[in-house]
Design a protein around this motif. Structure first.
Motif, PDB file in Angstrom:
ATOM      1  N   LEU A 126      -8.763  -2.444   6.142  1.00 36.37           N
ATOM      2  CA  LEU A 126      -8.841  -1.422   5.086  1.00 36.37           C
ATOM      3  C   LEU A 126      -9.077  -0.023   5.647  1.00 36.37           C
ATOM      4  CD1 LEU A 126     -10.732  -3.535   2.422  1.00 36.37           C
ATOM      5  CD2 LEU A 126      -8.491  -2.463   2.099  1.00 36.37           C
ATOM      6  N   GLU A 127      -9.788   0.060   6.762  1.00 37.59           N
ATOM      7  CA  GLU A 127      -9.977   1.365   7.427  1.00 37.59           C
ATOM      8  C   GLU A 127      -8.623   1.957   7.789  1.00 37.59           C
ATOM      9  OE1 GLU A 127     -12.716   3.226   9.209  1.00 37.59           O
ATOM     10  OE2 GLU A 127     -13.597   2.522   7.331  1.00 37.59           O
ATOM     11  N   GLY A 128      -7.778   1.120   8.403  1.00 39.31           N
ATOM     12  CA  GLY A 128      -6.445   1.576   8.818  1.00 39.31           C
ATOM     13  C   GLY A 128      -5.539   1.840   7.623  1.00 39.31           C
ATOM     14  N   ILE A 129      -5.702   1.056   6.577  1.00 44.33           N
ATOM     15  CA  ILE A 129      -4.883   1.202   5.365  1.00 44.33           C
ATOM     16  C   ILE A 129      -5.181   2.545   4.694  1.00 44.33           C
ATOM     17  CG2 ILE A 129      -4.689   0.261   3.006  1.00 44.33           C
ATOM     18  CD1 ILE A 129      -4.892  -2.587   4.392  1.00 44.33           C
ATOM     19  N   LEU A 130      -6.467   2.878   4.588  1.00 46.60           N
ATOM     20  CA  LEU A 130      -6.864   4.167   3.984  1.00 46.60           C
ATOM     21  C   LEU A 130      -6.353   5.340   4.829  1.00 46.60           C
ATOM     22  CD1 LEU A 130      -8.529   5.476   1.663  1.00 46.60           C
ATOM     23  CD2 LEU A 130     -10.536   5.314   3.141  1.00 46.60           C
ATOM     24  N   ASP A 131      -6.416   5.204   6.144  1.00 48.20           N
ATOM     25  CA  ASP A 131      -5.889   6.259   7.035  1.00 48.20           C
ATOM     26  C   ASP A 131      -4.447   6.630   6.681  1.00 48.20           C
ATOM     27  OD1 ASP A 131      -8.152   6.339   8.632  1.00 48.20           O
ATOM     28  OD2 ASP A 131      -7.320   5.046  10.203  1.00 48.20           O
ATOM     29  N   LEU A 132      -3.666   5.640   6.226  1.00 44.87           N
ATOM     30  CA  LEU A 132      -2.245   5.862   5.949  1.00 44.87           C
ATOM     31  C   LEU A 132      -1.995   6.529   4.597  1.00 44.87           C
ATOM     32  CD1 LEU A 132      -0.966   2.394   7.217  1.00 44.87           C
ATOM     33  CD2 LEU A 132      -0.553   4.599   8.325  1.00 44.87           C
ATOM     34  N   GLY A 133      -3.065   6.708   3.804  1.00 49.66           N
ATOM     35  CA  GLY A 133      -2.908   7.362   2.496  1.00 49.66           C
ATOM     36  C   GLY A 133      -2.864   6.380   1.337  1.00 49.66           C
ATOM     37  N   VAL A 134      -3.172   5.098   1.618  1.00 44.70           N
ATOM     38  CA  VAL A 134      -3.162   4.080   0.566  1.00 44.70           C
ATOM     39  C   VAL A 134      -4.531   4.088  -0.117  1.00 44.70           C
ATOM     40  CG1 VAL A 134      -2.959   1.604   0.094  1.00 44.70           C
ATOM     41  CG2 VAL A 134      -1.473   2.684   1.807  1.00 44.70           C
ATOM     42  N   THR A 135      -4.532   4.274  -1.442  1.00 43.76           N
ATOM     43  CA  THR A 135      -5.816   4.340  -2.166  1.00 43.76           C
ATOM     44  C   THR A 135      -6.021   3.150  -3.099  1.00 43.76           C
ATOM     45  OG1 THR A 135      -4.698   5.816  -3.731  1.00 43.76           O
ATOM     46  CG2 THR A 135      -6.093   6.857  -2.064  1.00 43.76           C
ATOM     47  N   THR A 136      -4.974   2.347  -3.317  1.00 42.57           N
ATOM     48  CA  THR A 136      -5.104   1.144  -4.163  1.00 42.57           C
ATOM     49  C   THR A 136      -4.282   0.028  -3.525  1.00 42.57           C
ATOM     50  OG1 THR A 136      -5.263   2.524  -6.146  1.00 42.57           O
ATOM     51  CG2 THR A 136      -4.765   0.206  -6.496  1.00 42.57           C
ATOM     52  N   LEU A 137      -4.816  -1.189  -3.589  1.00 41.82           N
ATOM     53  CA  LEU A 137      -4.164  -2.304  -2.903  1.00 41.82           C
ATOM     54  C   LEU A 137      -4.327  -3.581  -3.728  1.00 41.82           C
ATOM     55  CD1 LEU A 137      -3.518  -2.641   0.521  1.00 41.82           C
ATOM     56  CD2 LEU A 137      -5.349  -4.238   0.132  1.00 41.82           C
ATOM     57  N   GLU A 138      -3.210  -4.197  -4.069  1.00 36.89           N
ATOM     58  CA  GLU A 138      -3.270  -5.515  -4.691  1.00 36.89           C
ATOM     59  C   GLU A 138      -3.501  -6.510  -3.572  1.00 36.89           C
ATOM     60  OE1 GLU A 138      -1.057  -9.284  -6.134  1.00 36.89           O
ATOM     61  OE2 GLU A 138      -1.000  -8.151  -4.263  1.00 36.89           O
ATOM     62  N   CYS A 139      -4.338  -7.530  -3.810  1.00 36.91           N
ATOM     63  CA  CYS A 139      -4.625  -8.478  -2.726  1.00 36.91           C
ATOM     64  C   CYS A 139      -4.750  -9.879  -3.313  1.00 36.91           C
ATOM     65  CB  CYS A 139      -5.882  -8.058  -1.985  1.00 36.91           C
ATOM     66  SG  CYS A 139      -7.228  -7.567  -3.038  1.00 36.91           S
ATOM     67  N   LYS A 140      -4.081 -10.813  -2.649  1.00 43.36           N
ATOM     68  CA  LYS A 140      -3.981 -12.172  -3.178  1.00 43.36           C
ATOM     69  C   LYS A 140      -4.915 -13.125  -2.444  1.00 43.36           C
ATOM     70  CE  LYS A 140       0.907 -11.152  -3.764  1.00 43.36           C
ATOM     71  NZ  LYS A 140       1.040 -10.865  -5.173  1.00 43.36           N
ATOM     72  N   SER A 141      -5.327 -14.159  -3.169  1.00 46.64           N
ATOM     73  CA  SER A 141      -5.966 -15.298  -2.497  1.00 46.64           C
ATOM     74  C   SER A 141      -4.811 -16.198  -2.035  1.00 46.64           C
ATOM     75  CB  SER A 141      -6.909 -16.018  -3.463  1.00 46.64           C
ATOM     76  OG  SER A 141      -6.169 -16.661  -4.482  1.00 46.64           O
TER      77      SER A 141
END
Ligand code: NIG
Ligand code: FE
Length: 407
Positions: A126-141
């Motif tokens: 998530l640290e790397g994801i936020l760095d890229l400009g992503v502020t919302t993320l759907e996530c599956k089990s």
């Protein structure tokens, strides 16, 4: 309150606009008040009342809505680098799965990890994801496939929402595969999903959506219909992993169920595309999975011509798409799905928001929307997706707060 000024290009990405029109404004300004957008437009038209507020010089950069990755499998144990080598040597994804690798091996690793271990690993991503400009993320089990391990994944997501800035939208994917212990009694596993897990998840609001993998070797149409109808009755929205490796009627099923989105769709046929258009179901394209599996890309142009909205997401998971780099997926969507940069930007903002039923709150830079913003070190959308870089994002605002500021 603060004002972003001297923006070279700003993309509004309105939920009401056609996908090809990202609503570009040159020489723009944007006002943030509390956690929301208060005003946006040409800087020359900035109302007098905002001119005395703190202002940030964007130095002619591009400003876009915070990116939304609307399809990931964020929480998993282990990795599968050895399978990567096997695939390069000619073994197919399906053969590896049939031999006990693939999703099954990640299920074993995920079951073996504690919630703390899974959380630590996801936090790092998530640290790397936020760095890229992503502020919302759907996530599956879907890497537990038993009661405790599925709930463990969903609880990890709930806790992660309080620990870091990226907003997580959880999806229950208990119908990812039939686990080994139920191979000879699939109905019993489907009963576990329908009678116990889905009602409990609905009641505890541990997930917003329920997804099912419709494919040979996973679930057939009738099984998925039963599972997803149960999910609807438990208050969950519906998504379908459809037509990824073969054309199996998954798009039609998604449309019949009024699914908010159908994912993958590499093998969707014209009838399936027509059905998605009529139902208003978003097609979620996953170009990184096509790249890694050497599979065909989604027929995005046919979909857009038929009136289907096409989102772009990473599918981040340890098998078919071991990367969370959404801007890479965006450039691939241009190159291999022949989508224009504006169509792709809409696909990771307002269209992705629609795929998680949130297009009235996020994904657009309009007054009243959450102030989720990415500042990109590029003069335009075209330039950003053409000149691929490790990371062109230099500023991230989530709900009005600076989470990254290298501007
Ligand atoms: O979306 N298609 C099914 N599930 C994942 C892959 C999961 C895995 O390989 O671990 C996907 O591609
Ligand atoms: Fe997936």
């Amino acid at each position: 309150m603060f004002v972003l000024r001297n923006i070279g290009q700003l993309a509004i990405c309105s939920a009401d606009a056609a996908q090809q029109d990202a609503g570009l404004i040159g020489a723009a300004a944007l006002v943030i008040e509390d956690a929301r957008i208060a005003w946006v437009g040409s800087e020359l038209a900035l109302p007098e009342r905002y001119t005395s507020h703190e202002s940030i010089d964007c130095r002619q950069r591009l400003v876009v809505p915070g990116l939304i990755d609307c399809h990931t499998h964020l929480c998993f144990g282990g990795w599968r680098g050895d399978e990567f080598e096997m695939r390069l040597q000619g073994h197919s994804y399906q053969d590896i799965a049939a031999a006990g690798g693939g999703i099954r091996s990640t299920v074993a690793a995920t079951r073996a990890n504690s919630a703390e271990q899974l959380m630590e690993k996801a936090l790092c991503s998530l640290e790397g994801i936020l760095d890229l400009g992503v502020t919302t993320l759907e996530c599956k089990s879907g890497y537990g496939l038993e009661q405790t391990a599925e709930l463990k994944q969903l609880q990890v997501y709930r806790q992660l929402n309080d620990l870091q800035a990226v907003e997580l939208i959880p999806t229950f994917l208990g119908a990812h595969m039939i686990p080994d212990e139920y191979q000879h009694d699939r109905e019993a596993y489907i009963r576990l999903l329908c009678d116990i897990l889905i009602p409990a998840i609905g009641e505890q609001q541990l997930a917003k959506f329920c997804d099912a993998f419709v494919e040979e070797g996973a679930f057939n149409i009738e099984e998925a219909r039963k599972i997803l109808n149960t999910a609807k009755a438990s208050g969950l929205g519906v998504k379908v992993h459809a037509d990824q490796l073969s054309s199996g009627g998954g798009a039609q099923l998604a449309a019949d169920l009024g699914a908010v989105s159908a994912e993958h769709l590499e093998y969707a046929d014209p009838e399936g595309i027509e059905a998605l258009a009529l139902a208003g179901t978003v097609a979620v394209s996953l170009p990184l999975a096509s790249l890694y599996l050497g599979e065909r890309y989604i027929p995005a142009r046919d979909m857009l011509s038929a009136g289907v909205r096409v989102a772009v997401a990473t599918d981040f998971n340890p098998g078919s798409a071991p990367s969370y780099h959404l801007p890479l997926a965006m450039t691939l969507a241009c190159l291999n799905q022949k989508m224009t940069p504006q169509e792709v930007l809409m696909g990771v903002t307002t269209v992705a928001a629609r795929a998680i039923s949130a297009e009235q709150r996020i994904g657009s830079l309009l007054p009243g929307y959450d102030a989720d913003i990415a500042i990109i070190d590029a003069p335009s959308v075209n330039h950003w997706l053409y000149h691929f870089r490790a990371n062109a994002c230099c500023g991230v605002i989530k709900s009005g707060n600076w989470e990254r500021n290298l501007c």
